[in-house]
Design a protein around this motif. Structure first.
Motif, PDB file in Angstrom:
ATOM      1  N   TRP A   1      14.231  16.097  -0.557  1.00  0.00           N
ATOM      2  CA  TRP A   1      12.785  16.315  -0.630  1.00  0.00           C
ATOM      3  C   TRP A   1      12.189  15.756  -1.916  1.00  0.00           C
ATOM      4  N   LEU A   2      13.032  15.512  -2.919  1.00  0.00           N
ATOM      5  CA  LEU A   2      12.580  14.803  -4.113  1.00  0.00           C
ATOM      6  C   LEU A   2      12.851  13.309  -3.982  1.00  0.00           C
ATOM      7  N   ARG A   3      14.065  12.978  -3.594  1.00  0.00           N
ATOM      8  CA  ARG A   3      14.480  11.571  -3.534  1.00  0.00           C
ATOM      9  C   ARG A   3      13.658  10.778  -2.527  1.00  0.00           C
ATOM     10  N   ASP A   4      13.329  11.409  -1.384  1.00  0.00           N
ATOM     11  CA  ASP A   4      12.656  10.693  -0.301  1.00  0.00           C
ATOM     12  C   ASP A   4      11.185  11.068  -0.159  1.00  0.00           C
ATOM     13  N   HIS A   5      10.604  11.637  -1.193  1.00  0.00           N
ATOM     14  CA  HIS A   5       9.178  11.978  -1.136  1.00  0.00           C
ATOM     15  C   HIS A   5       8.367  10.708  -0.854  1.00  0.00           C
ATOM     16  N   PRO A   6       7.276  10.804  -0.081  1.00  0.00           N
ATOM     17  CA  PRO A   6       6.484   9.606   0.251  1.00  0.00           C
ATOM     18  C   PRO A   6       6.037   8.795  -0.960  1.00  0.00           C
ATOM     19  N   SER A   7       5.861   9.443  -2.099  1.00  0.00           N
ATOM     20  CA  SER A   7       5.448   8.706  -3.297  1.00  0.00           C
ATOM     21  C   SER A   7       6.551   7.801  -3.821  1.00  0.00           C
ATOM     22  N   ARG A   8       7.772   7.955  -3.290  1.00  0.00           N
ATOM     23  CA  ARG A   8       8.901   7.136  -3.716  1.00  0.00           C
ATOM     24  C   ARG A   8       9.027   5.862  -2.889  1.00  0.00           C
ATOM     25  N   ALA A   9       8.111   5.636  -1.949  1.00  0.00           N
ATOM     26  CA  ALA A   9       8.170   4.444  -1.103  1.00  0.00           C
ATOM     27  C   ALA A   9       8.186   3.183  -1.958  1.00  0.00           C
ATOM     28  N   ALA A  10       9.029   2.232  -1.578  1.00  0.00           N
ATOM     29  CA  ALA A  10       9.151   1.000  -2.356  1.00  0.00           C
ATOM     30  C   ALA A  10       7.854   0.196  -2.341  1.00  0.00           C
ATOM     31  N   GLU A  11       7.163   0.216  -1.213  1.00  0.00           N
ATOM     32  CA  GLU A  11       5.901  -0.522  -1.102  1.00  0.00           C
ATOM     33  C   GLU A  11       4.746   0.389  -1.503  1.00  0.00           C
ATOM     34  N   PRO A  12       3.976   0.012  -2.521  1.00  0.00           N
ATOM     35  CA  PRO A  12       2.868   0.867  -2.971  1.00  0.00           C
ATOM     36  C   PRO A  12       1.893   1.247  -1.863  1.00  0.00           C
ATOM     37  N   ARG A  13       1.685   0.366  -0.887  1.00  0.00           N
ATOM     38  CA  ARG A  13       0.711   0.669   0.167  1.00  0.00           C
ATOM     39  C   ARG A  13       1.175   1.813   1.066  1.00  0.00           C
ATOM     40  N   ARG A  14       2.446   2.158   1.008  1.00  0.00           N
ATOM     41  CA  ARG A  14       2.966   3.259   1.819  1.00  0.00           C
ATOM     42  C   ARG A  14       2.944   4.599   1.077  1.00  0.00           C
ATOM     43  N   ARG A  15       2.535   4.585  -0.176  1.00  0.00           N
ATOM     44  CA  ARG A  15       2.470   5.827  -0.942  1.00  0.00           C
ATOM     45  C   ARG A  15       1.185   6.578  -0.602  1.00  0.00           C
ATOM     46  N   PRO A  16       1.172   7.902  -0.790  1.00  0.00           N
ATOM     47  CA  PRO A  16       0.001   8.700  -0.370  1.00  0.00           C
ATOM     48  C   PRO A  16      -1.173   8.628  -1.342  1.00  0.00           C
ATOM     49  N   TYR A  17      -1.131   7.690  -2.249  1.00  0.00           N
ATOM     50  CA  TYR A  17      -2.210   7.491  -3.218  1.00  0.00           C
ATOM     51  C   TYR A  17      -2.223   6.015  -3.595  1.00  0.00           C
ATOM     52  N   VAL A  18      -3.267   5.611  -4.284  1.00  0.00           N
ATOM     53  CA  VAL A  18      -3.361   4.238  -4.766  1.00  0.00           C
ATOM     54  C   VAL A  18      -3.698   4.265  -6.250  1.00  0.00           C
ATOM     55  N   VAL A  19      -3.076   3.385  -7.019  1.00  0.00           N
ATOM     56  CA  VAL A  19      -3.411   3.215  -8.433  1.00  0.00           C
ATOM     57  C   VAL A  19      -4.434   2.088  -8.512  1.00  0.00           C
ATOM     58  N   LYS A  20      -5.593   2.385  -9.071  1.00  0.00           N
ATOM     59  CA  LYS A  20      -6.675   1.406  -9.075  1.00  0.00           C
ATOM     60  C   LYS A  20      -7.521   1.544 -10.331  1.00  0.00           C
ATOM     61  N   ASP A  21      -8.335   0.527 -10.600  1.00  0.00           N
ATOM     62  CA  ASP A  21      -9.282   0.590 -11.710  1.00  0.00           C
ATOM     63  C   ASP A  21     -10.424   1.530 -11.349  1.00  0.00           C
ATOM     64  N   LEU A  22     -10.768   2.409 -12.298  1.00  0.00           N
ATOM     65  CA  LEU A  22     -11.861   3.354 -12.103  1.00  0.00           C
ATOM     66  C   LEU A  22     -12.905   3.131 -13.196  1.00  0.00           C
ATOM     67  N   PRO A  23     -14.174   3.089 -12.847  1.00  0.00           N
ATOM     68  CA  PRO A  23     -15.223   2.821 -13.844  1.00  0.00           C
ATOM     69  C   PRO A  23     -15.151   3.781 -15.029  1.00  0.00           C
ATOM     70  N   GLY A  24     -15.021   3.218 -16.213  1.00  0.00           N
ATOM     71  CA  GLY A  24     -15.021   4.016 -17.427  1.00  0.00           C
ATOM     72  C   GLY A  24     -13.752   4.797 -17.690  1.00  0.00           C
ATOM     73  N   ARG A  25     -12.738   4.664 -16.822  1.00  0.00           N
ATOM     74  CA  ARG A  25     -11.518   5.463 -16.980  1.00  0.00           C
ATOM     75  C   ARG A  25     -10.250   4.616 -16.976  1.00  0.00           C
ATOM     76  N   GLY A  26     -10.402   3.315 -16.907  1.00  0.00           N
ATOM     77  CA  GLY A  26      -9.220   2.470 -16.832  1.00  0.00           C
ATOM     78  C   GLY A  26      -8.527   2.648 -15.491  1.00  0.00           C
ATOM     79  N   LYS A  27      -7.201   2.572 -15.501  1.00  0.00           N
ATOM     80  CA  LYS A  27      -6.440   2.807 -14.279  1.00  0.00           C
ATOM     81  C   LYS A  27      -6.432   4.296 -13.953  1.00  0.00           C
ATOM     82  N   GLY A  28      -6.397   4.601 -12.673  1.00  0.00           N
ATOM     83  CA  GLY A  28      -6.310   5.985 -12.232  1.00  0.00           C
ATOM     84  C   GLY A  28      -5.629   6.065 -10.885  1.00  0.00           C
ATOM     85  N   VAL A  29      -5.365   7.279 -10.441  1.00  0.00           N
ATOM     86  CA  VAL A  29      -4.669   7.518  -9.173  1.00  0.00           C
ATOM     87  C   VAL A  29      -5.640   8.205  -8.222  1.00  0.00           C
TER      88      VAL A  29
END
Length: 255
Positions: A93-121
């Motif tokens: 449940w730790l090793r195979d958590h969805p956030s561990r997906a090799a492809e970022p697009r398969r993770r349950p969040y996206v890391v992106k630029d946010l106005p005034g905050r730099g990178k964010g999740v």
């Protein structure tokens, strides 16, 4: 907990023990679990006197599926975590958590630029209260007293940090150097650590610890997640404090 022969300038952790706990590997023999010889330089400012630190650089390149882990700590403390490096001991449940997906697009969040905050999740999906949003494993530990040591000179500390990162994969090194910096100066890696690191104890001794993906989670006065760390599994979880909606930024409290 250490061998007495010192080819690298300081004792190294016991690798294999017999029933009497006295067996050390032969010089030049296997270094498991470390993938490179421990680097243990003598402190350049030893003339300051007092008890001299014995920090070394240790690297386990295959840690957590090849993500790698480097530690700058004492041989005794490195030996104390050696038993937790085995990936097979990490529950699924730790090793195979969805956030561990090799492809970022398969993770349950996206890391992106946010106005005034730099990178964010930002959440791609909803999360229920107390659900794990992200699971991460450390890539770098540095004993806090080493980071602030007067016995190791500034250039020596910088070189040890560089060695610790250079012994990781090129991909992981790129991820580390892409993280935010705030203190300025030539020591980029220590700047990254001070800006993004978390305080975690190893054997009761405080270490600065870096999680590359988790470092992208921004602070907020009213956060929607908290952090939970397992020493046994060497895993950091980002856990929802409340229900989180798709499109909402993932945040945590100021450290």
């Amino acid at each position: 907990t250490t061998c007495t022969w010192t080819p690298f300038g300081s004792p190294i952790p016991l690798l294999t023990l017999n029933r009497d706990h006295t067996l050390c590997p032969a010089p030049g023999g296997p270094l498991s679990p470390w993938s490179a010889p421990p680097h243990c330089p003598a402190p350049s400012n030893a003339a300051l006197g007092g008890e001299l630190p014995t920090d070394c650089v240790f690297t386990h390149a295959s840690f957590r599926g090849g993500e790698g882990l480097s530690l700058i700590t004492t041989p005794e403390l490195a030996a104390s975590v050696a038993g937790f490096l085995d990936d097979a001991a990490v529950p699924s449940w730790l090793r195979d958590h969805p956030s561990r997906a090799a492809e970022p697009r398969r993770r349950p969040y996206v890391v992106k630029d946010l106005p005034g905050r730099g990178k964010g999740v930002v959440a791609r999906q909803g999360f229920r209260k107390h659900e794990a949003v992200m699971v991460g494993f450390p890539v770098l530990f540095a004993r806090l007293d080493f980071v602030n040591s007067a016995h190791f000179g500034e250039s020596q500390i910088r070189r040890m940090f560089q060695r610790a990162v250079n012994q990781l994969s090129a991909e992981k090194k790129t991820e580390i150097l892409a993280l935010s910096r705030s203190t300025g100066g030539a020591d980029l890696i220590r700047d990254v650590m001070k800006t993004n690191g978390f305080a975690i104890d190893i054997g009761g001794v405080q270490h600065m610890t870096l999680f590359t993906e988790g470092s992208r989670v921004n602070h907020a006065c009213r956060p929607n997640t908290f952090w939970r760390y397992s020493n046994r599994h060497m895993a950091m979880e980002v856990v929802a404090l409340r229900d989180i909606q798709p499109g909402e930024e993932i945040t945590h409290a100021c450290k």
